[in-house]
Design a protein around this motif. Structure first.
Motif, short mmCIF file in Angstrom:
data_model
loop_
_atom_site.label_atom_id
_atom_site.label_comp_id
_atom_site.label_asym_id
_atom_site.label_seq_id
_atom_site.Cartn_x
_atom_site.Cartn_y
_atom_site.Cartn_z
N SER A 63 0.84 -1.20 0.00
CA SER A 63 0.00 0.00 0.00
C SER A 63 0.87 1.25 0.00
CB SER A 63 -0.91 0.01 1.23
OG SER A 63 -0.14 0.06 2.42
N ILE A 64 0.33 2.30 -0.60
CA ILE A 64 1.04 3.57 -0.68
C ILE A 64 0.24 4.63 0.06
CG2 ILE A 64 1.74 5.42 -2.27
CD1 ILE A 64 2.58 3.26 -4.22
N ASP A 102 4.93 8.89 1.54
CA ASP A 102 5.79 7.83 1.01
C ASP A 102 6.64 8.37 -0.15
OD1 ASP A 102 4.99 5.90 2.76
OD2 ASP A 102 3.57 4.93 1.39
N VAL A 113 8.12 7.59 -3.69
CA VAL A 113 7.72 6.67 -4.75
C VAL A 113 8.36 7.06 -6.08
CG1 VAL A 113 5.50 6.22 -3.62
CG2 VAL A 113 5.67 8.03 -5.35
N CYS A 173 10.74 5.11 -13.12
CA CYS A 173 11.14 5.62 -11.79
C CYS A 173 12.33 6.58 -11.90
CB CYS A 173 11.49 4.46 -10.85
SG CYS A 173 10.09 3.37 -10.50
N ARG A 200 7.53 12.63 -3.41
CA ARG A 200 6.80 12.46 -2.15
C ARG A 200 5.31 12.47 -2.47
NH1 ARG A 200 7.39 17.29 0.58
NH2 ARG A 200 8.76 18.12 -1.03
N VAL A 201 4.56 11.57 -1.87
CA VAL A 201 3.10 11.55 -2.03
C VAL A 201 2.52 12.62 -1.10
CG1 VAL A 201 0.99 10.20 -1.84
CG2 VAL A 201 3.10 9.10 -2.62
N ALA A 252 -2.69 9.97 -7.10
CA ALA A 252 -1.79 10.55 -6.11
C ALA A 252 -1.20 11.85 -6.65
CB ALA A 252 -0.67 9.58 -5.77
N LEU A 307 -2.56 5.55 -8.74
CA LEU A 307 -1.89 4.85 -7.65
C LEU A 307 -1.25 3.55 -8.11
CD1 LEU A 307 -1.77 5.96 -4.76
CD2 LEU A 307 -3.43 4.23 -4.10
N LEU A 348 2.43 3.61 -9.30
CA LEU A 348 3.47 4.00 -8.35
C LEU A 348 4.05 2.79 -7.63
CD1 LEU A 348 1.75 7.12 -6.72
CD2 LEU A 348 3.33 7.05 -8.67
N VAL A 349 5.32 2.92 -7.30
CA VAL A 349 5.99 1.88 -6.52
C VAL A 349 6.85 2.58 -5.46
CG1 VAL A 349 7.94 1.79 -8.15
CG2 VAL A 349 7.50 -0.14 -6.62
N LYS A 350 6.83 2.02 -4.25
CA LYS A 350 7.67 2.57 -3.21
C LYS A 350 9.14 2.34 -3.55
CE LYS A 350 4.68 2.26 0.88
NZ LYS A 350 4.55 1.68 2.23
#
Length: 293
Positions: free
Chosen positions: A2-3, A7, A9, A16, A21-22, A34, A49, A52-54
């Motif tokens: 979850s994001i 976070d 990302v 990437c 920052r979210v 987001a 969302l 996105l990846v952390k």
């Protein structure tokens, strides 16, 4: 995974390439979106969302190290430039002052308005390292035009920085259309209001803009330097390197645009401007407080 808010990302569809920052998560046309602020570049973006990846801690550390190396390199270049300026001034004032310690110097004062408090802190840290007198204020981009006149009267700066977040959206219009930009219009209005108060380009030197900002409109409004000629992203610290060069250049000297841009992290694709006078002034006599003791 979850994001959530705050976070760090990356956008999968962009490989990437930029860390964000979210800031906000909301529903838009049935999709979860987001709102993103760049970590080191002055870009605001939005993304689904599921795109996105952390970014894990090791990747963040590696990118942070690379960014810090870029910052150190720019600071080193600026320090070399400043040393050359100091040597030149020492030579030029030797005829007018009895000895080296007879004179003092006053660098230009900066008023820095920033639409992002974290960027503002990063900039203030570098201003302090360089030794520039500055007043830094967080101000939402939309509020800048209505506040600038009062702030100029209050702080009476030699140099004004108007920056924060911006971005161009192709879906909103062509690149020449200022309405296709998130905050360029607000930056332009702020510059116009500042020029109503202080029209002379060398009495108040203005840097304005952020990532992908409408460069031509900012220059036409009265900015000395602005972003972004090629609509590229600019680094969070680029405004600092611009004003540092101006602040430490004597007011009798003109600064060539390339001399200002070459120490920035973005270069001429991200920042441009017009020939401008420096703002540093030399005076005498110099007397330290220690001599009074």
């Amino acid at each position: 995974m979850s994001i959530g808010i705050h976070d760090i990302v990356g956008r999968v569809s962009y490989g990437c390439d930029v860390l964000f920052r979210v800031i906000q998560i909301k529903e838009e046309n049935g999709k979860t979106i987001a709102i993103l602020y760049g970590e080191d570049i002055r870009l605001v973006a939005h993304a689904p969302l599921d795109d996105l990846v952390k970014v894990n801690e090791s990747e963040r550390s590696a990118r942070k190290q690379k960014n810090e190396e870029m910052v150190r390199h720019s600071l080193q270049l600026f320090s070399q430039d400043r040393e050359l300026l100091d040597q030149k001034r020492r030579f030029e004032v030797s005829d007018g002052y009895r000895q080296q310690g007879d004179y003092f110097q006053i660098p230009g004062k900066v008023l820095h308005l920033d639409g992002d408090p974290s960027y503002l802190k990063k900039c203030m840290d570098v201003y302090e390292k360089i030794g520039i007198p500055v007043k830094g204020l967080y101000c939402n981009e939309k509020e800048m035009p209505s506040r600038i006149t009062e702030l100029l009267e209050m702080y009476r700066p030699d140099i004004l920085v108007v920056t924060g977040h911006d971005s161009y959206s192709k879906s909103k219009g062509k690149m020449i259309d200022i309405n296709a930009y998130r905050h360029s219009w607000h930056f332009v209005q702020t510059v116009r209001e500042a020029r109503k108060k202080i029209p002379q380009l060398d009495q108040l030197v203005i840097f304005a803009g952020a990532c992908q900002s409408h460069f031509e409109s900012l220059i036409a409004a009265g900015a000395n330097f602005a972003s972004s000629p090629s609509r590229v992203n600019i680094h969070a610290l680029d405004p600092v390197y611009i004003v540092a060069k101006i602040s430490f250049t004597p007011f009798m000297e003109r600064i060539h645009v390339w001399d200002v841009l070459r120490n920035t992290l973005t270069g001429e694709k991200g920042i441009g401007g017009i020939e401008t006078k420096g703002v540093l002034r030399t005076g005498m006599p110099y007397k330290s407080m220690e001599e009074e003791v």
